[in-house]
Design a protein around this motif. Structure first.
Motif, PDB file in Angstrom:
ATOM      1  N   ASN A   1       0.812  -1.224   0.000  1.00 36.56           N
ATOM      2  CA  ASN A   1       0.000   0.000   0.000  1.00 36.56           C
ATOM      3  C   ASN A   1       0.839   1.264   0.000  1.00 36.56           C
ATOM      4  O   ASN A   1       0.479   2.239  -0.652  1.00 36.56           O
ATOM      5  CB  ASN A   1      -0.965   0.012   1.185  1.00 36.56           C
ATOM      6  CG  ASN A   1      -2.229  -0.750   0.905  1.00 36.56           C
ATOM      7  OD1 ASN A   1      -2.614  -0.955  -0.236  1.00 36.56           O
ATOM      8  ND2 ASN A   1      -2.894  -1.178   1.954  1.00 36.56           N
ATOM      9  N   HIS A   2       1.957   1.273   0.723  1.00 33.10           N
ATOM     10  CA  HIS A   2       2.759   2.498   0.775  1.00 33.10           C
ATOM     11  C   HIS A   2       3.468   2.785  -0.546  1.00 33.10           C
ATOM     12  O   HIS A   2       3.893   3.906  -0.784  1.00 33.10           O
ATOM     13  CB  HIS A   2       3.775   2.448   1.929  1.00 33.10           C
ATOM     14  CG  HIS A   2       4.900   1.504   1.706  1.00 33.10           C
ATOM     15  ND1 HIS A   2       4.825   0.165   2.044  1.00 33.10           N
ATOM     16  CD2 HIS A   2       6.127   1.699   1.184  1.00 33.10           C
ATOM     17  CE1 HIS A   2       5.967  -0.422   1.733  1.00 33.10           C
ATOM     18  NE2 HIS A   2       6.770   0.480   1.206  1.00 33.10           N
ATOM     19  N   GLU A   3       3.579   1.793  -1.411  1.00 33.99           N
ATOM     20  CA  GLU A   3       4.202   2.000  -2.723  1.00 33.99           C
ATOM     21  C   GLU A   3       3.223   2.565  -3.749  1.00 33.99           C
ATOM     22  O   GLU A   3       3.635   3.214  -4.708  1.00 33.99           O
ATOM     23  CB  GLU A   3       4.767   0.680  -3.259  1.00 33.99           C
ATOM     24  CG  GLU A   3       6.075   0.258  -2.656  1.00 33.99           C
ATOM     25  CD  GLU A   3       7.228   1.153  -3.084  1.00 33.99           C
ATOM     26  OE1 GLU A   3       7.279   1.581  -4.255  1.00 33.99           O
ATOM     27  OE2 GLU A   3       8.084   1.427  -2.231  1.00 33.99           O
ATOM     28  N   LEU A   4       1.936   2.321  -3.553  1.00 36.95           N
ATOM     29  CA  LEU A   4       0.944   2.774  -4.540  1.00 36.95           C
ATOM     30  C   LEU A   4       0.949   4.284  -4.765  1.00 36.95           C
ATOM     31  O   LEU A   4       0.982   4.730  -5.912  1.00 36.95           O
ATOM     32  CB  LEU A   4      -0.458   2.287  -4.156  1.00 36.95           C
ATOM     33  CG  LEU A   4      -0.727   0.794  -4.353  1.00 36.95           C
ATOM     34  CD1 LEU A   4      -2.107   0.436  -3.819  1.00 36.95           C
ATOM     35  CD2 LEU A   4      -0.604   0.394  -5.801  1.00 36.95           C
ATOM     36  N   PRO A   5       0.931   5.128  -3.695  1.00 37.86           N
ATOM     37  CA  PRO A   5       0.955   6.574  -3.961  1.00 37.86           C
ATOM     38  C   PRO A   5       2.231   7.027  -4.661  1.00 37.86           C
ATOM     39  O   PRO A   5       2.206   7.959  -5.470  1.00 37.86           O
ATOM     40  CB  PRO A   5       0.860   7.216  -2.571  1.00 37.86           C
ATOM     41  CG  PRO A   5       0.369   6.151  -1.671  1.00 37.86           C
ATOM     42  CD  PRO A   5       0.775   4.856  -2.271  1.00 37.86           C
ATOM     43  N   ILE A   6       3.330   6.360  -4.390  1.00 37.28           N
ATOM     44  CA  ILE A   6       4.598   6.694  -5.047  1.00 37.28           C
ATOM     45  C   ILE A   6       4.498   6.396  -6.537  1.00 37.28           C
ATOM     46  O   ILE A   6       4.840   7.228  -7.383  1.00 37.28           O
ATOM     47  CB  ILE A   6       5.771   5.929  -4.393  1.00 37.28           C
ATOM     48  CG1 ILE A   6       5.951   6.395  -2.939  1.00 37.28           C
ATOM     49  CG2 ILE A   6       7.049   6.088  -5.201  1.00 37.28           C
ATOM     50  CD1 ILE A   6       6.888   5.527  -2.115  1.00 37.28           C
ATOM     51  N   GLN A   7       3.978   5.226  -6.869  1.00 34.85           N
ATOM     52  CA  GLN A   7       3.848   4.847  -8.277  1.00 34.85           C
ATOM     53  C   GLN A   7       2.822   5.713  -8.995  1.00 34.85           C
ATOM     54  O   GLN A   7       3.009   6.082 -10.153  1.00 34.85           O
ATOM     55  CB  GLN A   7       3.511   3.364  -8.388  1.00 34.85           C
ATOM     56  CG  GLN A   7       4.665   2.489  -7.939  1.00 34.85           C
ATOM     57  CD  GLN A   7       4.375   1.007  -8.100  1.00 34.85           C
ATOM     58  OE1 GLN A   7       3.409   0.607  -8.732  1.00 34.85           O
ATOM     59  NE2 GLN A   7       5.229   0.191  -7.517  1.00 34.85           N
TER      60      GLN A   7
ATOM     61  N   LEU B   1      -3.256   6.419   4.624  1.00 33.04           N
ATOM     62  CA  LEU B   1      -2.715   5.216   5.262  1.00 33.04           C
ATOM     63  C   LEU B   1      -2.394   5.433   6.734  1.00 33.04           C
ATOM     64  O   LEU B   1      -1.958   4.507   7.418  1.00 33.04           O
ATOM     65  CB  LEU B   1      -1.471   4.727   4.512  1.00 33.04           C
ATOM     66  CG  LEU B   1      -1.701   4.286   3.066  1.00 33.04           C
ATOM     67  CD1 LEU B   1      -0.390   3.874   2.421  1.00 33.04           C
ATOM     68  CD2 LEU B   1      -2.707   3.144   3.003  1.00 33.04           C
ATOM     69  N   GLY B   2      -2.576   6.666   7.207  1.00 31.74           N
ATOM     70  CA  GLY B   2      -2.321   6.948   8.614  1.00 31.74           C
ATOM     71  C   GLY B   2      -0.861   6.826   9.016  1.00 31.74           C
ATOM     72  O   GLY B   2      -0.558   6.566  10.182  1.00 31.74           O
ATOM     73  N   MET B   3       0.029   7.029   8.061  1.00 32.77           N
ATOM     74  CA  MET B   3       1.452   6.906   8.358  1.00 32.77           C
ATOM     75  C   MET B   3       1.953   8.160   9.069  1.00 32.77           C
ATOM     76  O   MET B   3       1.541   9.270   8.763  1.00 32.77           O
ATOM     77  CB  MET B   3       2.248   6.666   7.077  1.00 32.77           C
ATOM     78  CG  MET B   3       1.924   5.331   6.427  1.00 32.77           C
ATOM     79  SD  MET B   3       2.918   5.020   4.960  1.00 32.77           S
ATOM     80  CE  MET B   3       4.464   4.585   5.727  1.00 32.77           C
TER      81      MET B   3
END
Length: 119
Positions: free
Chosen positions: A14-20, A56-58
């Motif tokens: 999930n954390h890679e999706l916004p980057i991509q 994602l609440g990171m």
């Protein structure tokens, strides 16, 4: 909304999706997004920070680990981009486009994973 084509390896964390999504949206590589020190590059990265934080609440330390910057840097960029999103159409459009694309991809990935688990 800008038309964007994204090719992913599923499943993608999930954390890679916004980057991509941001890379496809801006037409840049992941390396450029992660390392670009120009004002434009910093702003693009800050929008990704905001999506990671909101959707994602990171926390800033978690985001800092992904990008290799300090948590103080991430915190200050989050504060700055929040202001810019409220004040400038360019930033609010980019943020909402990237956020919507991310949410769509995450939903499609979850549906794909559900189908794979049911087979």
């Amino acid at each position: 909304m800008k038309k964007v084509t994204i090719e992913l390896d599923i499943p993608t964390p999930n954390h890679e999706l916004p980057i991509q999504v941001a890379c496809a949206y801006y037409g840049i590589t992941k390396e450029t997004l992660m390392k670009d020190r120009t004002t434009e590059g910093v702003n693009r990265r800050a929008i990704v920070y905001k999506v990671l934080s909101d959707e994602l609440g990171m926390s800033p330390p978690e985001i800092a680990c992904i990008f290799g910057f300090s948590r103080q840097n991430v915190s200050s960029q989050l504060l700055r981009i929040e202001f810019q999103i409220k004040m400038y159409l360019q930033f609010s459009c980019a943020y909402f486009d990237i956020k919507q694309l991310f949410l769509k991809l995450r939903r499609e990935q979850e549906e794909w994973l559900t189908r794979m688990n049911n087979t």
